[in-house]
Design a protein around this motif. Structure first.
Motif, PDB file in Angstrom:
ATOM      1  N   PRO A   1      38.313  47.089  45.631  1.00  0.00           N
ATOM      2  CA  PRO A   1      39.250  46.181  44.953  1.00  0.00           C
ATOM      3  C   PRO A   1      38.766  45.885  43.547  1.00  0.00           C
ATOM      4  O   PRO A   1      37.547  45.858  43.306  1.00  0.00           O
ATOM      5  N   PRO A   2      39.677  45.647  42.611  1.00  0.00           N
ATOM      6  CA  PRO A   2      39.268  45.499  41.205  1.00  0.00           C
ATOM      7  C   PRO A   2      38.306  44.356  40.957  1.00  0.00           C
ATOM      8  O   PRO A   2      37.412  44.480  40.108  1.00  0.00           O
ATOM      9  N   PHE A   3      38.442  43.233  41.690  1.00  0.00           N
ATOM     10  CA  PHE A   3      37.568  42.102  41.379  1.00  0.00           C
ATOM     11  C   PHE A   3      36.117  42.396  41.727  1.00  0.00           C
ATOM     12  O   PHE A   3      35.206  41.820  41.149  1.00  0.00           O
ATOM     13  N   VAL A   4      35.879  43.354  42.677  1.00  0.00           N
ATOM     14  CA  VAL A   4      34.502  43.700  43.040  1.00  0.00           C
ATOM     15  C   VAL A   4      33.813  44.422  41.884  1.00  0.00           C
ATOM     16  O   VAL A   4      32.643  44.178  41.585  1.00  0.00           O
ATOM     17  N   GLY A   5      34.559  45.307  41.239  1.00  0.00           N
ATOM     18  CA  GLY A   5      33.955  46.069  40.146  1.00  0.00           C
ATOM     19  C   GLY A   5      34.034  45.389  38.792  1.00  0.00           C
ATOM     20  O   GLY A   5      33.465  45.896  37.818  1.00  0.00           O
TER      21      GLY A   5
END
Length: 574
Positions: free
Chosen positions: A111-115
């Motif tokens: 998911p984008p928030f992880v990266g």
């Protein structure tokens, strides 16, 4: 008067139960959000004053513009990443095209928030790339400044939606049309602009609308990058800081839902009235073209640069999870496995909760998806299409809106024997995940059911099997590949859902992985453990995806010999 035959009483009871569940946990919460948005907070009367206040407030005006701008620019940048990969690997003899397509899909499993934090360390003002640029070339590039950072992160993570859909559309184009255009003297550039891309437009529009939807209602990425002047973060901050009675949170929710529906409607309008049908699907006509040496070198350079860029969050997250200190330097100062030891020993509750919640939600999704698919495609029950529309409608409801709706609807409802509100019980997180992921499982189950011949069911019933026994012993086993695919898709995406869960977690012991990652990433000292948790999430999704492919391949290989043997038996019988 609508009547239901005795043979359809069972499916009718199932359909009514499913409809009741969807009405209670999808329709009523969303309707409640819409109703409160139009309600005067003082008198309770219906009014437009909340929307007038919204558009008269500079912060909300700015948030509205920023969300639209970020979603639109993310579609543009994602298209820049996806178009070359899709075009080169489908229209030319290109070595490693399968590997390129596989690597291009990898960003979806994170998911984008992880990266997001990992990309700040790589591309931020004091990140690795800018430190090297400043040291050797004397300038820096504001990759992650303000809204640029959100656009960059979102487009890197969601561009595979365009890549997958566009590649499928390009593969289905009748290549004889390209051959005809070339025989009439069209150059390669003109061929792409006038023939290839217009015919692939349905796939591109499908992918682009998905990117717009995902970015417009994403909550985690702006929050982690400390960008609060967007709609989804504003809705979350209003409800979490001011309270559940603040009308602005509901007004923003209505706008998020309206724009999600608008994106789907726009994609429908873009394709309406146009004929994209071709006589042949990919096979005949001109074969894949060869590239000259210099052309091939240029294409490989572009492909490698794009892959390095879109895979950079995974690389950075891996380094961060093993790094001791990573600040004002191109790489971490040293490496350690202590972050993994810490999160496994102290935060394993996040992992356990995630496996429990996502597993239950995926199980609910495939059971409901199979039942809805059967009711819609195998019965003539009145109103069955409405059941399909309700289930698919969840795709247009942002997670933060569903979370707010659950808080508003179920906070006053105490669960018997537990003596606590349903909105703060961990089961509500499972229900929210199941509702959010039901469309994915439903479409997989529908696709699987469409491949099962009705004649097989009729043969079983002619031999004396009841309807329920036919479904259990014939239909469901033949649908197993699609059911497994639906389970894994729901499980993998539910494992890292943040938008809805962040609204519904009432205590630390109930929190899933996504919430834990978000909490760790809030502080500099927590980034290492947060990255380790993120890598564990990626590992869970990767294993689930791998297992689903293995199961589906096994099912297909088991069916292939039987299908191959059938014609031989017929010949021998003749």
């Amino acid at each position: 008067m609508i009547t239901v035959s005795r043979s359809h009483w069972g499916p009718a009871a199932v359909a009514l139960s499913l409809a009741l569940f969807l009405i209670v946990f999808l329709v009523v919460p969303v309707a409640k959000v819409i109703y409160v948005a139009f309600q005067d907070p003082n008198t309770g009367a219906l009014t437009l004053i909340n929307f007038i206040d919204f558009f008269n407030t500079s912060l909300f005006q700015e948030s509205f513009f920023n969300s639209f701008y970020v979603a639109s620019m993310s579609v543009v940048l994602a298209s820049v990443f996806a178009l070359p990969l899709a075009y080169f690997t489908t229209r030319f003899n290109f070595g490693g095209s399968i590997l390129i397509q596989t690597l291009g899909v990898i960003p979806l499993i994170m998911p984008p928030f992880v990266g997001a934090v990992a990309m700040v360390l790589l591309f931020g003002q004091n990140g690795s790339i800018n430190l090297l640029l400043d040291q050797y070339l004397g300038f820096t590039i504001p990759f992650m400044e303000g809204l640029n950072g959100v656009i960059f992160v979102e487009s890197v993570h969601y561009f595979p939606f365009i890549l997958i859909n566009l590649s499928a559309a390009l593969n289905n184009i009748d290549r004889s049309m390209e051959e005809a255009a070339q025989n009439l003297g069209a150059s390669r550039g003109r061929l792409f602009r006038r023939i290839v891309f217009p015919l692939a437009m349905p796939g591109y529009v499908a992918g682009a609308s998905l990117v717009f939807l995902k970015v417009f209602d994403d909550l985690g990425t702006p929050l982690l990058l400390n960008i609060n002047n967007m709609l989804a973060p504003q809705a979350y901050l209003r409800i979490s800081s001011i309270g559940i009675n603040d009308p602005m949170g509901y007004v923003i929710s209505v706008i998020l839902v309206a724009f999600s529906l608008l994106a789907l409607w726009t994609s429908f309008l873009a394709l309406r009235g146009k004929d994209y049908a071709t006589v042949q699907k990919g096979g005949g006509g001109l074969m894949k073209r060869d590239l000259a040496g210099w052309e091939k070198a240029g294409c490989y350079t572009v492909v490698i640069l794009i892959l390095l860029l879109v895979l950079s969050p995974h690389i950075a997250l891996t380094l961060l999870s093993f790094g001791t200190v990573w600040s004002f330097s191109p790489l971490p100062d040293a490496y350690t496995a202590q972050h993994y030891v810490d999160v496994v020993s102290t935060s394993s509750v996040y992992i356990t909760n995630t496996l429990l919640y996502a597993g239950l939600a995926a199980g609910i999704d495939v059971v409901f998806g199979t039942a809805i698919a059967y009711v819609v495609w195998r019965t003539g029950l009145p109103g069955r299409k409405l059941l399909d529309y309700m289930a698919m409608g969840a795709v247009a409801i942002p997670g933060v809106v569903l979370g707010i709706g659950y808080l508003r609807t179920f906070y006053q409802f105490d669960v018997p024997f537990i003596d606590k509100p349903l909105a703060s019980w961990w089961v509500i997180i499972v229900i929210a995940l199941a509702i959010r992921r039901l469309p994915y499982a439903l479409r997989a189950c529908v696709a699987a059911l469409q491949q099962v011949s009705v004649m097989l069911e009729e043969a079983a019933e002619n031999l004396g099997a009841t309807k329920s026994r036919t479904v259990r012993r014939v239909v469901v086993p033949l649908m197993m590949g699609g059911i497994v695919a639906g389970f894994v898709t729901s499980f993998a995406t539910a494992s890292v859902e943040l938008s809805a869960t962040i609204m519904l977690v009432s205590q630390e012991s109930d929190a899933p992985l996504a919430y834990g990652i978000y909490e760790f990433m809030q502080s500099a000292s927590g980034r290492g453990p947060g990255a380790a948790l993120g890598m564990i999430a990626v590992l869970i999704i990767g294993i689930a995806t791998y297992l689903s492919h293995r199961i589906i391949d096994k099912k297909e290989s088991e069916r292939a010999p039987r299908q191959a043997a059938a014609p031989q038996e017929k010949v021998q019988g003749a």
